[in-house]
Motif scaffolding. Structure first.
Motif: not given
Lengths: 150, 658
Positions: A3-4, A7-8, A10
């Motif tokens: 997820p990290k 997110q980055r 995105l």
């Protein structure tokens, strides 16, 4: 993808596309809002587009400033010592405007006359706007002008 | 003899700056504490030497020592003493000396107030600042020495200061602006020091945050003073012209604003580390670019006085070394920067990211518009100019986007904010501001304008949301126990700054949409009506000033047939240079300025006269003042005065409650 990272990714995609769109729009706005510069000679030869906002630079020709006695209308010639352009203007001229001084005028060509919306003269007597230097250099009168000033 | 002392001090400062650039760095790289320890004394010595040098030049102006060429070129016996003092930075050489003095001053400040910072770090910071100093002092000594003499035949009188600069504006505007420009070098030096040392966690952000904020505050004051000066002295009543030199100060301001906000994220949450480093490099590099644009005369601008292309080449080379060097170091080290932590899509982090994105786009758009004529000319596309329509078309919508986010940001929390209570005050705020914004043009202004309605809505939205945030944080609505005394000073500073922006936007919207303006032909006895003012020209006399002769007109302003005010604008002709200057008369008020200026004589005793009523124009500078004040309040925060205890926190990990 964790997820990290997701997110980055995105965020980076968002930033890049945002910046891309922004720069695209800026370049479009630029292309719509630039004012091309012309010398009096180019205008005399009919190289300048009419009805489009342009700039013209040169010297205010001696003895050509005519004021209307009733209003703020004024007309004068801008010259590169090869050709003159008749400029009309209505409003207050800058403090350093005078005959024999370098000016840059912004406006449109209207039936053979240049109707100025803005007259720029600079705040230092020794300073010559680069456009004016360029106009005089192109007409080959820069040396004569500089010599005459001394 | 005395000017030689100044010259000598300047050479000494140059030598000291070379030592400062080399010794502490060498000491750090070879782990020799003795070399590192030279940083602070050298920084102090450099500051002292430049203060002596600057003092000597000022003394030269005060005692009219026209054997110094710079004094002879820029002063005159008839010039009042306070203008002789400010004339020190009235031209190229002296303003460079002021720049170097301020750089040295910032170095002294770092040396004195860096006790909470490890010695090797402050040594590296001072060393980087020393390198910048070497560049500027070399520039001054080799191309622009202010102590060059005219001997043996010194002129009996000077050529006088450019009349445009004979104004209190010159006393305050350049020093403030330079404090800001050069202050950004501290943030830059901290970023470089952390890149050199490889200590790339968030600690550098905490150290450089107060420095960045204070530099930003000075820059804000400097730009606002310049705008105000332009308004009353040379601008014919305009307050911003999108002149290349104005843009050159606005671009670093925008980037510094982004940097301040991104530093907050890096300090509090340890995020955006590499981005913050890049912004710190960009902010200072852009202020150097600004110097290059002003000093080289490559762009047509009101600030472009006669100048020397060789100097432009030198600054351009320096610019390439600084930007190239710092970006190379950044590229080598950035892979080591880790970005811990996550945040929700609605959180303070994401709003600050949004802020950074918009501010960066604003800065890029102004930069592109400013450099576009140069780029086109360089590729042989001819001479073009980019005017205000471009900047307005780009800047106004971006500001609207920025402001709509500014209302949300402060109300959100770090990490996440799924709190539905967040939206309730904002919805009410939105409704109130839209209603007031829509009503504003019809209530306060005669004509309706949709632009005014939108602009006022945005300003009110920001102002009210800031007030709501203030109310929440100090517990006006209950549920929170903090009082104003316990609120972080940084928070109070933010409220001031955000509220100031709202005030400024209101002023800009009103003055741009509702200025009443007329250029007229008037003689003694003529009367004109503008808005609800009757303006009569009643007298025209010639006045002798200390170093000028002026035509002075007297105007009586009547409201409802009652004499409201008498004003006396002038048209001055300065004796030595023969230059003509306009001294406008401005009656300032809370909700409008009345502006009267004399244009040129038209014959028969008639003059061209400009009459304007400018609503809310003063709010522009009042807003900017509040913004700068907010910056100064922020740095009063106690945590910046804590000393060594801060350092101990670093070892324990990334999250330090502050």
């Amino acid at each position: 993808m964790n997820p990290k990272r997701k997110q980055r990714l995105l965020i980076v995609l968002g930033l890049v596309s945002g910046l891309g769109i922004a720069i695209g729009l800026i370049m479009f706005a630029l292309s719509q809002n630039i004012n091309l510069f012309f010398t009096p000679t180019q205008i005399a030869k009919g190289e300048a587009p009419s009805a489009q906002m342009i700039r013209v630079g040169g010297m205010v020709a001696d003895g050509t400033v005519d004021r209307d006695p009733q209003s703020l209308k004024v007309a004068f010639d801008v010259t590169d010592f090869d050709h003159n352009v008749r400029v009309t203007y209505e409003g207050i001229l800058p403090d350093l405007f005078r005959e024999g001084q370098g000016v840059v005028v912004q406006g449109r060509i209207h039936s053979g006359q240049f109707v100025a919306s803005e007259v720029l003269a600079k705040h230092d007597e020794n300073y010559m706007p680069p456009e004016v230097t360029e106009a005089l250099r192109q007409s080959g009168k820069l040396d004569q002008m500089m010599g005459g000033q001394k | 003899m005395v000017p030689e002392i100044g010259h000598f001090a300047l050479v000494l400062a140059f030598a000291v700056s070379i030592c400062l650039a080399m010794f502490p760095l060498y000491g750090y790289l070879t782990s020799q504490d003795g070399f590192c320890a030279t940083a602070k004394p050298l920084a102090l010595l450099q500051g002292l030497a430049l203060a002596v040098s600057f003092g000597v030049l000022m003394y030269g102006f005060l005692v009219n020592d026209f054997s110094v060429k710079y004094v002879a070129d820029n002063s005159n016996i008839d010039l009042p003493w306070h203008f002789r003092m400010s004339a020190v930075w009235g031209a190229h050489e002296g303003s460079l000396l002021l720049w170097s003095l301020i750089l040295a001053f910032w170095g002294v400040a770092v040396a004195l107030f860096s006790r909470g910072i490890p010695d090797h770090m402050s040594a590296l910071v001072l060393s980087v600042m020393g390198m910048i100093s070497v560049g500027f002092l070399a520039f001054m000594l080799f191309t622009s020495n202010p102590f060059v003499r005219i001997l043996p035949f010194a002129p009996g009188n000077g050529a006088d200061l450019n009349p445009l600069l004979q104004d209190p504006g010159l006393i305050f505007h350049p020093p403030m602006l330079y404090m800001g420009y050069v202050g950004l070098s501290v943030a830059f030096a901290f970023a470089m020091a952390s890149l050199i040392s490889g200590q790339l966690d968030a600690t550098w952000a905490r150290w450089s945050r107060p420095w960045t904020t204070v530099a930003w505050a000075f820059l804000t004051f400097g730009i606002a003073l310049g705008s105000w000066w332009a308004y009353y002295e040379l601008g014919w009543g305009g307050w911003w012209f999108w002149d290349p030199v104005e843009n050159a100060s606005l671009i670093p301001w925008l980037v510094a604003t982004a940097l301040m906000h991104s530093l907050a994220v890096t300090e509090k949450r340890g995020l955006f580390r590499s981005w913050t480093l890049l912004l710190a490099i960009a902010a200072f590099s852009l202020s150097l670019l600004g110097t290059f644009l002003v000093r080289s005369g490559v762009l047509t601008s009101v600030h472009a006085f006669a100048n020397d292309p060789e100097r432009g080449v030198f600054i351009l080379g320096f610019l390439i070394v600084v930007i190239g060097g710092s970006l190379t170091l950044y590229a080598l080290r950035v892979a080591k920067v880790s970005e811990p932590g996550e945040f929700a899509y609605i959180s303070r982090e994401s709003f600050l990211l949004f802020n950074n994105l918009v501010l960066t786009v604003m800065a890029v758009s102004v930069l592109l518009g400013t450099l576009y004529p140069l780029l086109v000319d360089a590729v042989g596309g001819g001479k073009v100019s980019v005017g205000p329509p471009f900047f307005n078309a780009v800047f106004v919508p971006l500001t609207a986007i920025l402001v709509s986010g500014m209302a949300f940001g402060p109300l959100t929390k770090w990490r996440q904010s799924d709190d539905p209570k967040l939206y309730r005050p904002l919805i009410i705020t939105l409704i109130v501001s839209v209603l007031m914004g829509l009503g504003w043009p019809s209530l306060l202004v005669g004509s309706y304008s949709i632009g005014t309605a939108i602009g006022v809505t945005l300003a009110l939205w920001l102002a009210i949301a800031t007030a709501v945030d203030f109310g929440k944080k100090v517990g006006l609505y209950g549920g929170v126990t903090t009082t104003l005394n316990h609120v972080e000073k940084g928070m109070i500073g933010m409220w001031f700054a955000h509220f100031g922006l709202a005030v400024m936007i209101l002023g800009v919207v009103m003055v741009e949409n509702h200025t009443e303006h007329r250029d007229l032909r008037m003689g003694v006895g003529d009367a004109q009506r503008l808005d609800n003012y009757d303006v009569r020209m009643t007298d025209l006399v010639v006045i002798n000033g200390p170093n000028y002769v002026a035509d002075q007109a007297t105007f009586e302003i009547y409201v409802d047939d009652q004499l409201f005010k008498t004003v006396t604008p002038q048209k001055r002709r300065y004796n030595v240079s023969g230059m003509v200057m306009t001294e406008a008369s401005i009656d300032s008020g809370l909700t409008r300025d009345l502006y009267i200026a004399m244009g040129e004589p038209l014959g028969d005793g008639d003059w061209a006269v400009r009459l304007s009523v400018k609503p809310f124009v003063g709010w522009i500078w009042a807003g900017a003042f509040l913004m700068g004040l907010g910056g100064f309040i922020s740095i009063m925060d106690r945590r910046y005065r804590r000393k060594l205890e801060v350092k101990k926190d670093e070892a324990s990990g990334e999250e330090v409650p502050a």
